[in-house]
Scaffold this motif. Structure first.
Motif, PDB file in Angstrom:
ATOM      1  N   ARG A 246      -0.498  15.272  28.884  1.00 41.66           N
ATOM      2  CA  ARG A 246      -1.507  15.235  29.811  1.00 41.66           C
ATOM      3  C   ARG A 246      -0.651  15.358  31.170  1.00 41.66           C
ATOM      4  O   ARG A 246      -1.442  16.160  32.216  1.00 41.66           O
ATOM      5  N   ASP A 250      -1.740  18.121  34.000  1.00 38.90           N
ATOM      6  CA  ASP A 250      -2.272  17.999  35.380  1.00 38.90           C
ATOM      7  C   ASP A 250      -1.109  18.771  36.268  1.00 38.90           C
ATOM      8  O   ASP A 250      -1.698  19.225  37.593  1.00 38.90           O
ATOM      9  N   ALA A 253      -2.515  22.197  36.495  1.00 38.25           N
ATOM     10  CA  ALA A 253      -3.863  22.424  37.360  1.00 38.25           C
ATOM     11  C   ALA A 253      -3.675  22.217  38.721  1.00 38.25           C
ATOM     12  O   ALA A 253      -4.598  22.647  39.716  1.00 38.25           O
ATOM     13  N   GLN A 254      -2.617  21.313  39.331  1.00 35.54           N
ATOM     14  CA  GLN A 254      -2.217  21.243  40.694  1.00 35.54           C
ATOM     15  C   GLN A 254      -1.361  22.068  41.522  1.00 35.54           C
ATOM     16  O   GLN A 254      -1.338  22.245  42.456  1.00 35.54           O
ATOM     17  N   THR A 471      -5.902  20.586  24.895  1.00 41.01           N
ATOM     18  CA  THR A 471      -6.519  20.688  26.159  1.00 41.01           C
ATOM     19  C   THR A 471      -7.344  21.630  26.521  1.00 41.01           C
ATOM     20  O   THR A 471      -7.797  21.798  27.587  1.00 41.01           O
TER      21      THR A 471
END
Length: 506
Positions: A246, A250, A253-254, A471
């Motif tokens: 996770r 993240d 995605a950032q 995911t």
């Protein structure tokens, strides 16, 4: 080839590179070895090499890439004895398991070679031009799947071969036409190194660009972060823990340019034993569950950690059979000291819960694991979320349901899973029909009358599922469908004939 002694270096763009700092492997038995520690700077070099190789590698023909994949498989087989030797030392897995996993690894590579030769994965589509269509003409449209760019792959702790250096993610990406940068797992760096040698030999044998593959060993969290945030990386394949996956998800995605993170994060893989199946063959199911639960010390992502049964004498027989089988299982060596410690912590968490009743409790010391078995009720299970959390190892939990409605409630309460299983006989058809669509929404693979440990490498396999099992619910990390993770569709409009060549012309 035996008596392999690792040199402890990284492979970056076709060159073996040492590092200033080293770490020492922690084998289950045999000698420890020193390995260079990965750094963000080395990651950047590897990503630059991958980006530099992308255009040339993406332009290779399907036949050329197929021969490359087959060459990797051949080179791995040529190192079979040495791979088994160091792999068993590092992981503690028996020789037969490593030999079987090597066969699965080379089989995946050869399967992808066959798959790309056929060309179906390109999903080529052609809409012919309609120049006379009213009120407006239609242009000619051609669509084809194309490689996305360099891919980062994280080696898995529990599969030194099939999910690591030349494992499924690497095979799928290379088949698609994408260079790969692997972050090796520190649990089996010697195994990773010898497989990387095989890949380098295949690169040289087939004349592929040197930057098509790199291996970065070890390193702390910053190395993984540098890999997924490098702007030259266009997708990530990961098999590991929910927490670690996770965090990397993240980061992906950032990024200024977000990229897909294909993480397989684990699962409790519930089994539902329906009443007539329990009555007809409960002892057989209980014994089979124990075997699946303890296979490889329970260190499989498809380990069936929870069995849901209808309360009553049949449940008693299933539990008794499972306990009797588990009592015969000797302590098994776990893959790493950290995994063994996490298993003990999971057992402690279960033992301290007021919602469960112990059926079989054992002590696990050092790097060994012994099986444990508990039971609980439907209401208690649904009232404590952490009872549905994965314990990575040979721990089983029986949930006693009081009614078919209880079974439905339990099924609906599970988060996303890799697998779900129905043990059912024809007389269970009504309840099975009620549960099947629920389980299909929860899991990537639904089994009937079997055990989920083991994942067939095939065209129709899905190894993934809704979050937190993975995911990306639309992807699989096993089977030929996994190549789609590293492709993107491109539509070409009104291209003149002189620009049509290769797969685009087909």
């Amino acid at each position: 080839m035996s008596g392999f002694t690792p040199h402890g270096k990284h492979l970056v763009g076709g060159e073996w590179v040492a590092g200033e700092a080293t770490f020492q492997s922690s084998p289950a038995h045999g000698p420890a070895h020193d390995f260079a520690v990965g750094t963000p700077d080395l990651v950047a070099r590897a990503c630059a090499a991958a980006a530099g190789a992308f255009d040339a590698y993406a332009a290779t023909t399907r036949e050329e890439r197929a021969r490359f994949l087959e060459a990797i498989a051949d080179e791995i087989d040529a190192r079979a004895e040495a791979i088994t030797e160091i792999g068993t030392q590092e992981s503690g897995l028996p020789e037969g398991r490593l030999q079987g996993e090597r066969g699965r690894t080379t089989g995946q590579l050869r399967l992808f070679a066959e798959h790309i030769r056929k060309g179906d994965y390109l999903d080529r589509r052609l809409d012919a031009a309609l120049p006379d269509r009213a009120p407006a003409p239609r242009p000619e449209l051609r669509m084809i799947q194309m490689p996305i760019g360099p891919v980062a792959v994280f080696g898995a702790s529990n599969f030194p071969l099939a999910f690591s250096t030349a494992g499924g993610d690497t095979a799928a990406a290379l088949a698609a036409g994408c260079p790969v940068v692997v972050k090796g797992h520190s649990a089996h760096p010697g195994t990773g190194e010898i497989v990387a040698e095989a890949i380098l030999a295949a690169i040289e044998k087939t004349g592929m660009p040197k930057g098509v593959f790199s291996l970065i060993q070890g390193g702390n969290r910053k190395v993984g972060e540098a890999l997924v945030t490098d702007p030259r990386i266009k997708a990530v394949g990961f098999t590991g823990s929910l927490q670690g996956g996770r965090a990397l998800f993240d980061l992906c995605a950032q990024r200024p340019e977000p990229i897909p993170f294909f993480g397989e994060l684990g699962s409790v893989n519930p089994m539902f034993v329906l009443p007539q199946a329990a009555a007809a063959r409960g002892e057989e199911i209980g014994k089979g569950w124990a075997g699946s639960l303890t296979m490889g010390a329970g260190q499989f992502c498809t380990n069936p950690g929870i069995a849901v049964v209808m309360d009553g004498p049949e449940a008693d027989r299933i539990i008794a059979a499972a306990r009797a089988a588990l009592e015969q299982v000797a302590p098994q060596t776990m893959l790493t000291d950290g995994i063994a410690q996490a298993y003990r912590q999971g057992v402690d968490r279960m033992a301290k819960s007021n919602a469960v009743k112990p059926v079989l409790t054992t002590d696990s010391a050092e790097r060994n694991a012994s099986p444990n078995l508990y039971e609980t009720t439907a209401d208690a299970f649904l009232g404590e979320d952490d009872l549905a959390e994965e314990v990575f190892g040979p721990l089983g939990l029986v949930v006693r349901a009081s009614s078919p409605e209880d079974m439905e409630r339990i099924a609906r309460g599970f988060p996303g899973q890799l697998t779900a299983t129905l043990h059912t006989d024809p007389e269970d058809a009504d309840l099975a029909r009620r549960l099947l669509p629920i389980l299909a929404q929860k899991a990537g693979r639904v089994l009937a009358n079997g055990f989920p440990t083991g994942v067939e490498v095939a065209d129709a396999m899905v190894h993934g599922g809704p979050y937190p099992a993975s995911t990306n619910f639309g992807a699989t990390s096993v089977g030929t469908l996994s190549i789609r993770r590293f492709l993107r569709p491109v539509s070409f409009q009104n291209l003149p004939p002189y620009l049509l060549s290769g797969d685009l012309a087909g």
